[in-house]
Design an enzyme around this catalytic site. Structure first.
Site, PDB file in Angstrom:
ATOM      1  CD  GLN A  55      -2.955   4.434  -0.721  1.00 34.97           C
ATOM      2  OE1 GLN A  55      -2.079   3.579  -0.748  1.00 34.97           O
ATOM      3  NE2 GLN A  55      -3.311   5.140  -1.787  1.00 34.97           N
ATOM      4  CD  GLN A  78      -3.169  -0.606   0.270  1.00 37.20           C
ATOM      5  OE1 GLN A  78      -2.995  -0.600  -0.942  1.00 37.20           O
ATOM      6  NE2 GLN A  78      -4.318  -0.283   0.818  1.00 37.20           N
ATOM      7  CB  SER A  79       0.843   4.336  -1.986  1.00 38.36           C
ATOM      8  OG  SER A  79       0.778   3.651  -3.216  1.00 38.36           O
ATOM      9  CB  THR A  80       0.128   6.654   2.154  1.00 38.86           C
ATOM     10  OG1 THR A  80      -1.276   6.457   1.942  1.00 38.86           O
ATOM     11  CG2 THR A  80       0.726   7.357   0.937  1.00 38.86           C
TER      12      THR A  80
END
Length: 658
Positions: A38, A33-35
């Site tokens: 998220q 997951q990017s962040t």
């Protein structure tokens, strides 16, 4: 037999691309997951990625051969840098340990075509399959490779589109001046989003005082030292934590002052996009690197007179010009040492800036053009003693200042009064704040239940500390008032005007820094050239405003043969000697006729005339060694014998011996 039937029934829907050789190796499920936001807010996507382990099981892999790599949760897929999980995945594939790589979609694996095609190449080389929600792909198959390449390109394009969309929305908001940014000290952002002055009067007065000090001192270092000497701290609003929004007073530092002087918000301008990025200097995985210095000329958005201002835009531009001139490559600020023209003197031969050298514990200064010697090993271009040149420029500056001396004296008196008022205002505000803190501590102590000693003791201690701070501040204020000079009276102003009429006296009575500052305000540069190594020096002064003046300077030289009048001087001395005059009479005649010797001597004496005639051959005096002395070794000389042998003056050799 039942196990084989169960396996065939379970894998009947599985793609025929999956072979036994693939199942003999492990299957890797890649989760990303990017962040962190998220991960916290979109947990269904994370669950869906973890569920790919069950899909690998349905493809025929045993549970023990299924590995989940989730090291990259909260990390962007824009680059391989900073993604240990993806690096581990590539390493395992390259070692031939992986038969299948599963991801919910291609963007989870990589959003960079470079990283994506590197993974495809390794998977094709080591016969590793790739699976997503749409199916199973063989990177070694041309059609599958083409489809996977297209999906990777779409993944990178999707990231670009999302970034471009968000960035354009950000720019559109900035063009309206509505993009919220952190405000510097001296400002607050209200709940409505409006930027306003800090409501604290002392905070506003401190910021204005800093700009006034820079207008006066011209350098960040002097402003900082002034604030430290007067114990003036900078107002900072807490941006996080339990004290968010509260005003704190931090000690001054150079970086904060630089940021304050460079920030255009203090001139009332809303600016966005001042710092561009040089991709050649940007380090992989570190998007904050590679930023160029802020340049207001290249700002994407510039809206003047949009915010409340502490200074005018003209003063802001003057401050930026002053900061640029303070750099070492330019004239620079006032420097330490006695050199009046340090940073202003330019060599008339090579055009480079001349440096100041000190000896005799800093009391004697010499200007030298040695850059070519230091950089290329060439000979020193030229050098000159600093005292006569500084004296000449000082006289020129005094002559230029004479017409405006009275007006300048009144401005100085006004500046002194304004500075005293600003410092007194700072002290009053600090005392008022300390008194308020002590009174608030008293009210808190009075409001608590006396029987609740756990709280009462803490509040009592806080009250005592506030009273101690107030008492200490009052004592320091009293000491400061005793040390400060009294306010200027009318008689003092008249005395200043009378003193201003005698500009030379004021010039010599001023400090070294004051004289250097005055010279920098009047002169842009001074160009000098020594004429043929003699005592004659051509001096050209470039004044601000375009005026240029040329002058002639006589410098002290080390030897008589360096004088431009040496041959005429030697001829005159020889003529007098042939006329039967002794050395003393020749010296007196030369002095009356206005001949000047070398170095700092004003007149000739008999010994100097003797040496001159001897050097030119007009007098032939031969010194011989005396008869051998039992007390002298063969290699011992008298001062006279050694001076004659070396061809140098006896006083110089005697000084060396001493």
């Amino acid at each position: 037999m039942m196990d084989v039937d169960h396996l065939s029934a379970r894998t009947s829907f599985v793609s025929d691309k999956i072979q036994r050789r693939h199942r003999e190796r492990e299957a890797i499920v890649y989760v990303r997951q990017s962040t962190v936001q998220q991960i916290e807010r979109h947990q269904e996507s994370t669950r869906l990625q973890y569920a790919l382990a069950d899909r690998a099981f349905h493809f025929g892999w045993a549970r023990g051969n299924i590995t989940v790599i989730d090291d990259d949760l909260g990390r962007s897929g824009a680059s391989i840098e900073g993604r240990p999980g993806f690096q581990r995945l590539v390493a395992e594939v390259g070692l031939g340990h992986v038969g299948l790589v599963l991801g919910v979609e291609m963007s989870r694996l990589a959003r960079s075509c470079r990283d994506w095609h590197q993974l495809l190449e390794i998977c094709a080389l080591f016969d590793t399959l790739i699976a997503d929600a749409d199916g199973v792909y063989d990177p070694g198959n041309y059609n599958d490779r083409l489809l996977l390449g297209l999906k990777g390109t779409m993944s990178e394009a999707e990231l670009h589109i999302l970034k471009a969309r968000m960035l354009e929305g950000k720019r559109a908001k900035a063009r309206r001046g509505e993009l919220g940014k952190a405000v510097p000290m001296g400002y607050v952002r209200r709940a409505s989003g409006e930027v306003a002055f800090d409501p604290d009067e002392q905070a506003q007065a401190t910021i204005r005082l800093v700009f006034d000090l820079f207008e006066r001192f011209k350098t960040v270092g002097k402003v900082m030292r002034y604030l430290v000497d007067h114990d003036i701290r900078m107002p900072v609003r807490c941006r996080s934590g339990l004290r968010m929004g509260e005003l704190e007073w931090h000690r001054v530092n150079r970086i904060s002052l630089h940021n304050l002087f460079h920030n255009p918000i203090y001139a009332g301008a809303y600016v966005y996009g001042m710092r561009s990025v040089d991709r050649r200097q940007q380090k992989p995985g570190r998007p904050s690197t590679g930023r160029r210095p802020p340049q207001i000329e290249n700002a994407a958005v510039f809206l003047p007179d949009r915010l409340p201002a502490y200074i005018s835009w003209e003063q802001y531009q003057r401050n930026q010009a002053q900061l640029r001139s303070n750099r070492a490559a330019s004239t620079g600020p006032v420097r330490a040492g006695q050199a009046l023209l340090s940073g202003l003197l330019v060599c008339g031969r090579c055009g480079l800036r001349m440096a100041a050298q000190y000896n005799n514990n800093g009391r004697d200064v010499r200007y030298i053009c040695g850059r070519m010697a230091a950089d290329y090993g060439e000979a020193i271009c030229q050098t000159i003693k600093g005292a006569p040149l500084d004296a000449l420029v000082g006289r020129l500056v005094v002559e230029a200042l004479a017409p405006a001396a009275i007006e300048a004296s009144l401005l100085v008196a006004a500046d002194l009064t304004a500075e005293r008022d600003a410092i007194d205002r700072q002290w009053r505000q600090r005392l008022e704040r300390a008194g308020y803190e002590a009174e608030r501590a008293r009210r808190q102590y009075d409001a608590v239940d006396p029987e609740n000693r756990l709280v009462a003791r803490t509040l009592e201690r806080q009250w005592e500390e506030a009273l101690a701070d107030l008492s200490r501040l009052e004592s320091e204020h009293a000491d400061f008032q005793r040390q400060q000079p009294k306010a200027l009276s009318q008689a003092d102003l008249v005395a200043i005007q009378d003193l201003a009429r005698d500009v030379p006296a004021v010039w010599h009575a001023g400090s070294r820094e004051d004289r250097q500052t005055i010279v920098r305000l009047l002169l842009e540069r001074v160009i000098i050239e020594v004429v043929d190594g003699s005592e004659q020096v051509q001096v050209q002064c470039h004044w601000y405003g375009g005026n240029r003046t040329s002058h002639r300077l006589v410098r002290p030289v080390a030897r008589l043969d360096q004088l431009s009048t040496y041959h005429a001087l030697a001829a005159r001395a020889a003529e007098l000697h042939r006329a039967g005059r002794d050395f003393t009479a020749i010296a007196d005649i030369l002095n009356v006729e206005g001949w000047k010797p070398a170095k700092r001597r004003d007149t000739f004496n008999a010994q100097m005339v003797h040496h001159l005639l001897q050097k030119t051959g007009a007098v032939s005096v031969r010194y011989r060694r005396t008869q051998p002395d039992v007390n002298r070794a063969p290699d011992e000389w008298t001062i006279r014998e050694l001076a004659h042998h070396l061809g140098m003056p006896e006083p110089t050799l005697y000084t060396w011996v001493q």
